[in-house]
Scaffold this motif. Structure first.
Motif, PDB file in Angstrom:
ATOM      1  N   VAL A 161       1.075  -1.191  -0.072  1.00  0.00           N
ATOM      2  CA  VAL A 161      -0.007   0.177  -0.018  1.00  0.00           C
ATOM      3  C   VAL A 161       0.944   1.328  -0.111  1.00  0.00           C
ATOM      4  CG1 VAL A 161      -1.819   1.368   1.183  1.00  0.00           C
ATOM      5  CG2 VAL A 161      -1.748  -1.248   1.303  1.00  0.00           C
ATOM      6  N   ALA A 162       0.785   2.084  -1.130  1.00  0.00           N
ATOM      7  CA  ALA A 162       1.331   3.453  -0.953  1.00  0.00           C
ATOM      8  C   ALA A 162       0.308   4.579  -0.639  1.00  0.00           C
ATOM      9  CB  ALA A 162       2.070   3.704  -2.428  1.00  0.00           C
ATOM     10  N   ALA A 163       0.927   5.667  -0.165  1.00  0.00           N
ATOM     11  CA  ALA A 163      -0.104   6.782   0.029  1.00  0.00           C
ATOM     12  C   ALA A 163       0.703   7.961  -0.667  1.00  0.00           C
ATOM     13  CB  ALA A 163      -0.322   6.815   1.474  1.00  0.00           C
ATOM     14  N   LEU A 164      -0.225   9.127  -1.060  1.00  0.00           N
ATOM     15  CA  LEU A 164       0.520  10.305  -1.734  1.00  0.00           C
ATOM     16  C   LEU A 164      -0.427  11.347  -0.953  1.00  0.00           C
ATOM     17  CD1 LEU A 164       1.993  12.014  -3.487  1.00  0.00           C
ATOM     18  CD2 LEU A 164       0.075  11.779  -5.255  1.00  0.00           C
ATOM     19  N   THR A 165       0.336  12.260  -0.036  1.00  0.00           N
ATOM     20  CA  THR A 165      -0.404  12.984   0.472  1.00  0.00           C
ATOM     21  C   THR A 165      -0.076  14.669   0.106  1.00  0.00           C
ATOM     22  OG1 THR A 165       1.219  13.278   2.359  1.00  0.00           O
ATOM     23  CG2 THR A 165      -0.567  11.679   2.524  1.00  0.00           C
ATOM     24  N   GLY A 166      -0.978  15.339   0.459  1.00  0.00           N
ATOM     25  CA  GLY A 166      -0.803  17.129   0.121  1.00  0.00           C
ATOM     26  C   GLY A 166      -1.182  17.669   1.237  1.00  0.00           C
ATOM     27  N   ALA A 167      -1.416  18.919   1.024  1.00  0.00           N
ATOM     28  CA  ALA A 167      -1.744  19.830   2.346  1.00  0.00           C
ATOM     29  C   ALA A 167      -2.825  19.687   2.918  1.00  0.00           C
ATOM     30  CB  ALA A 167      -1.714  21.127   1.611  1.00  0.00           C
ATOM     31  N   GLY A 168      -4.038  19.108   2.122  1.00  0.00           N
ATOM     32  CA  GLY A 168      -5.190  18.562   3.028  1.00  0.00           C
ATOM     33  C   GLY A 168      -5.018  17.926   4.176  1.00  0.00           C
ATOM     34  N   LEU A 194       4.679   2.733   1.720  1.00  0.00           N
ATOM     35  CA  LEU A 194       5.680   3.757   1.659  1.00  0.00           C
ATOM     36  C   LEU A 194       4.559   5.071   1.701  1.00  0.00           C
ATOM     37  CD1 LEU A 194       8.442   4.882   1.168  1.00  0.00           C
ATOM     38  CD2 LEU A 194       7.690   5.226  -1.378  1.00  0.00           C
ATOM     39  N   LEU A 195       4.865   6.210   2.541  1.00  0.00           N
ATOM     40  CA  LEU A 195       4.112   7.358   2.183  1.00  0.00           C
ATOM     41  C   LEU A 195       4.948   8.452   1.519  1.00  0.00           C
ATOM     42  CD1 LEU A 195       2.646   8.699   5.607  1.00  0.00           C
ATOM     43  CD2 LEU A 195       3.022  10.222   3.541  1.00  0.00           C
ATOM     44  N   ILE A 196       4.202   8.899   0.543  1.00  0.00           N
ATOM     45  CA  ILE A 196       4.780   9.785  -0.348  1.00  0.00           C
ATOM     46  C   ILE A 196       4.312  11.124   0.023  1.00  0.00           C
ATOM     47  CG2 ILE A 196       5.521  10.610  -2.691  1.00  0.00           C
ATOM     48  CD1 ILE A 196       4.653   7.372  -3.493  1.00  0.00           C
ATOM     49  N   THR A 197       4.961  11.857   0.504  1.00  0.00           N
ATOM     50  CA  THR A 197       4.396  13.312   0.784  1.00  0.00           C
ATOM     51  C   THR A 197       4.787  14.482  -0.050  1.00  0.00           C
ATOM     52  OG1 THR A 197       3.559  14.803   2.390  1.00  0.00           O
ATOM     53  CG2 THR A 197       5.763  13.647   2.863  1.00  0.00           C
ATOM     54  N   GLN A 198       3.882  15.401  -0.365  1.00  0.00           N
ATOM     55  CA  GLN A 198       4.468  16.802  -0.917  1.00  0.00           C
ATOM     56  C   GLN A 198       4.272  17.857   0.039  1.00  0.00           C
ATOM     57  OE1 GLN A 198       1.740  17.590  -4.709  1.00  0.00           O
ATOM     58  NE2 GLN A 198       0.589  16.124  -3.271  1.00  0.00           N
ATOM     59  N   ASN A 199       4.083  17.425   1.403  1.00  0.00           N
ATOM     60  CA  ASN A 199       3.952  18.252   2.605  1.00  0.00           C
ATOM     61  C   ASN A 199       5.675  18.326   3.104  1.00  0.00           C
ATOM     62  OD1 ASN A 199       1.461  18.428   2.209  1.00  0.00           O
ATOM     63  ND2 ASN A 199       0.668  17.031   3.857  1.00  0.00           N
ATOM     64  N   VAL A 230       8.670   7.270   4.998  1.00  0.00           N
ATOM     65  CA  VAL A 230       8.200   8.647   4.357  1.00  0.00           C
ATOM     66  C   VAL A 230       9.289   9.141   3.611  1.00  0.00           C
ATOM     67  CG1 VAL A 230       7.518  10.982   4.926  1.00  0.00           C
ATOM     68  CG2 VAL A 230       7.284   9.086   6.573  1.00  0.00           C
ATOM     69  N   VAL A 231       8.884   9.497   2.105  1.00  0.00           N
ATOM     70  CA  VAL A 231       9.513  10.087   1.077  1.00  0.00           C
ATOM     71  C   VAL A 231       9.080  11.321   0.851  1.00  0.00           C
ATOM     72  CG1 VAL A 231       9.671  10.299  -1.436  1.00  0.00           C
ATOM     73  CG2 VAL A 231      10.408   8.088  -0.210  1.00  0.00           C
ATOM     74  N   GLU A 232       9.846  12.405   1.229  1.00  0.00           N
ATOM     75  CA  GLU A 232       9.326  13.883   0.925  1.00  0.00           C
ATOM     76  C   GLU A 232       9.633  14.534  -0.248  1.00  0.00           C
ATOM     77  OE1 GLU A 232       9.894  15.395   5.579  1.00  0.00           O
ATOM     78  OE2 GLU A 232      11.682  15.409   4.454  1.00  0.00           O
ATOM     79  N   LEU A 233       8.741  14.610  -1.052  1.00  0.00           N
ATOM     80  CA  LEU A 233       8.833  15.248  -2.496  1.00  0.00           C
ATOM     81  C   LEU A 233       9.409  16.704  -2.516  1.00  0.00           C
ATOM     82  CD1 LEU A 233       6.190  13.595  -4.739  1.00  0.00           C
ATOM     83  CD2 LEU A 233       8.461  12.756  -4.415  1.00  0.00           C
ATOM     84  N   HIS A 234       8.978  17.533  -1.590  1.00  0.00           N
ATOM     85  CA  HIS A 234       9.196  18.857  -1.672  1.00  0.00           C
ATOM     86  C   HIS A 234       9.995  19.237  -0.411  1.00  0.00           C
ATOM     87  CE1 HIS A 234       5.411  19.279  -4.340  1.00  0.00           C
ATOM     88  NE2 HIS A 234       6.371  18.689  -4.925  1.00  0.00           N
ATOM     89  N   GLY A 235      10.758  18.320   0.130  1.00  0.00           N
ATOM     90  CA  GLY A 235      11.847  18.858   1.014  1.00  0.00           C
ATOM     91  C   GLY A 235      10.915  19.051   2.460  1.00  0.00           C
ATOM     92  N   ASN A 236      11.602  19.789   3.434  1.00  0.00           N
ATOM     93  CA  ASN A 236      11.024  19.742   4.793  1.00  0.00           C
ATOM     94  C   ASN A 236      11.566  21.221   5.346  1.00  0.00           C
ATOM     95  OD1 ASN A 236      10.704  19.611   7.466  1.00  0.00           O
ATOM     96  ND2 ASN A 236      10.726  17.494   7.382  1.00  0.00           N
ATOM     97  N   ILE A 237      10.523  22.020   5.764  1.00  0.00           N
ATOM     98  CA  ILE A 237      10.501  23.309   6.133  1.00  0.00           C
ATOM     99  C   ILE A 237      11.448  23.375   7.250  1.00  0.00           C
ATOM    100  CG2 ILE A 237       8.521  23.481   7.594  1.00  0.00           C
ATOM    101  CD1 ILE A 237       8.095  26.119   5.992  1.00  0.00           C
ATOM    102  N   THR A 238      11.573  22.404   8.069  1.00  0.00           N
ATOM    103  CA  THR A 238      12.248  22.555   9.418  1.00  0.00           C
ATOM    104  C   THR A 238      13.675  22.289   9.230  1.00  0.00           C
ATOM    105  OG1 THR A 238      11.985  20.046   9.855  1.00  0.00           O
ATOM    106  CG2 THR A 238      10.349  21.236  10.659  1.00  0.00           C
ATOM    107  N   LEU A 283      12.256  11.303  -5.875  1.00  0.00           N
ATOM    108  CA  LEU A 283      11.079  10.892  -6.880  1.00  0.00           C
ATOM    109  C   LEU A 283      11.502   9.518  -7.453  1.00  0.00           C
ATOM    110  CD1 LEU A 283       9.007  12.070  -8.978  1.00  0.00           C
ATOM    111  CD2 LEU A 283      10.816  12.934 -10.292  1.00  0.00           C
ATOM    112  N   ALA A 284      12.442   8.979  -7.245  1.00  0.00           N
ATOM    113  CA  ALA A 284      12.653   7.676  -7.712  1.00  0.00           C
ATOM    114  C   ALA A 284      11.766   6.627  -6.959  1.00  0.00           C
ATOM    115  CB  ALA A 284      14.085   7.538  -8.249  1.00  0.00           C
ATOM    116  N   ALA A 285      12.040   6.872  -5.749  1.00  0.00           N
ATOM    117  CA  ALA A 285      11.508   6.057  -4.592  1.00  0.00           C
ATOM    118  C   ALA A 285       9.990   6.240  -4.850  1.00  0.00           C
ATOM    119  CB  ALA A 285      11.614   6.393  -3.400  1.00  0.00           C
ATOM    120  N   ALA A 286       9.386   7.508  -5.223  1.00  0.00           N
ATOM    121  CA  ALA A 286       7.873   7.423  -5.163  1.00  0.00           C
ATOM    122  C   ALA A 286       7.538   6.769  -6.523  1.00  0.00           C
ATOM    123  CB  ALA A 286       7.488   9.082  -5.408  1.00  0.00           C
TER     124      ALA A 286
END
Ligand code: OAD
Length: 261
Positions: free
Chosen positions: A27-34, A107-112, A125-133, A181-184
């Motif tokens: 099972v994979a999940a793609l998450t966004g800001a919602g 695998l959890l793929i997040t744009q967050n 967790v794979v962070e596609l757009h980086g991490n603000i922290t 991106l490759a992992a996603a």
């Protein structure tokens, strides 16, 4: 106008979806800001409350914007980092962390960029757009562990080379981290089920992952308060808040099964 259907009643999870999730090997999940909205983190495109309804991305989230006015960009991300530090994961984040413990492969793929999935207990967790922290050198990307934000006119500087520090996030016009991106894409190509949660499904290359998953035979399940460009091609579109739908889904699938390993 997009149709909103915010409903706090727990949805009925279709029986074939429950069976498919129980049988799924991957099972994979793609998450966004919602997925973070119920934690109090603003989304990007929701009318009125979305960040891009209040701020111009071209002035804040591009390399050119940083070159023109590095302090304005730095301060905007510092403000968001501070807000993210004050919020906590919500039941949607927790449900995905629980799901990870039940699924044979996950695998959890997040744009967050808020790190809330990890704070809720998600490990894969794979962070596609980086991490603000995280903060890094704007010249070569070297991570910065400590910095002092004392100059009212400029961002802090890299301790090694003196270049400005920047948030470790992906801006518009920048490439995504290639390993992420490759992992996603690998997960989208191999998973049995892809959950697509709280994303407007319009920002590429993340938005291409559901199509890739379907092409390789996966079932795609959208969880969103509104319809999106993905809705029509999803196998299931569950309308409602992620913080209500995801815990209901996880309980429906695994409450009667053996406890996780
Ligand atoms: P958007 O703001 O584009 O979309 C948020 C989605 O979440 C919308 O489809 C909403 O309907 C939905 N939503 C809102 N509240 C929800 C809730 N409680 N439960 C479920 N769904 C909810 O955010 P993203 O799709 O994540 O990129 O945006 C993708 C990328 O665009 C971001 O990563 C960011 C942005 O520009 C960069 O900054 C590079």
């Amino acid at each position: 106008m997009r149709q909103s259907c915010v409903n706090d009643a727990p949805p009925v999870i279709p029986a074939p979806l429950v069976s498919a999730l129980r049988a799924a090997r991957f099972v994979a999940a793609l998450t966004g800001a919602g997925v973070s909205a119920e934690s109090g983190v603003p989304t990007f495109r929701d009318a009125q409350t979305g960040l891009w309804a209040q701020f111009d991305p071209l002035e804040l989230a591009t390399p050119a914007a940083f070159a023109r006015n590095p302090k304005r960009v730095w301060d905007w991300y510092a403000m968001r980092r501070e807000r993210v530090g004050r919020v906590t994961p919500n039941p949607a984040h927790v449900a995905l962390a629980v799901l990870e413990r039940h699924a044979p492969e996950f695998l959890l793929i997040t744009q967050n960029v808020d790190g809330l999935h990890q704070r809720a207990g998600s490990r894969r967790v794979v962070e596609l757009h980086g991490n603000i922290t995280r903060v890094c050198c704007s010249r070569d990307g070297t991570p910065a562990e400590h910095w002092e934000d004392t100059d009212a006119a400029a961002p802090p500087r890299c301790a090694t080379c003196g270049a400005f520090l920047r948030p470790d996030v992906v801006w518009f016009e920048e490439m995504l981290p290639q390993d992420a991106l490759a992992a996603a894409e690998d997960a989208a190509s191999r998973c049995d089920i892809l959950l697509v949660v709280g994303t407007s499904a319009g920002v590429y290359p993340a938005a291409a992952l559901p199509t890739l998953a379907r092409r390789h035979g996966a079932q795609v399940v959208e969880i969103n308060t509104e319809t999106t460009p993905l809705s029509a091609q999803a196998d299931y579109a569950l309308r409602g808040k992620a913080g209500i739908v995801l815990p209901t889904l996880v309980a429906a699938v695994w409450s009667a099964s053996a406890p996780p390993a």
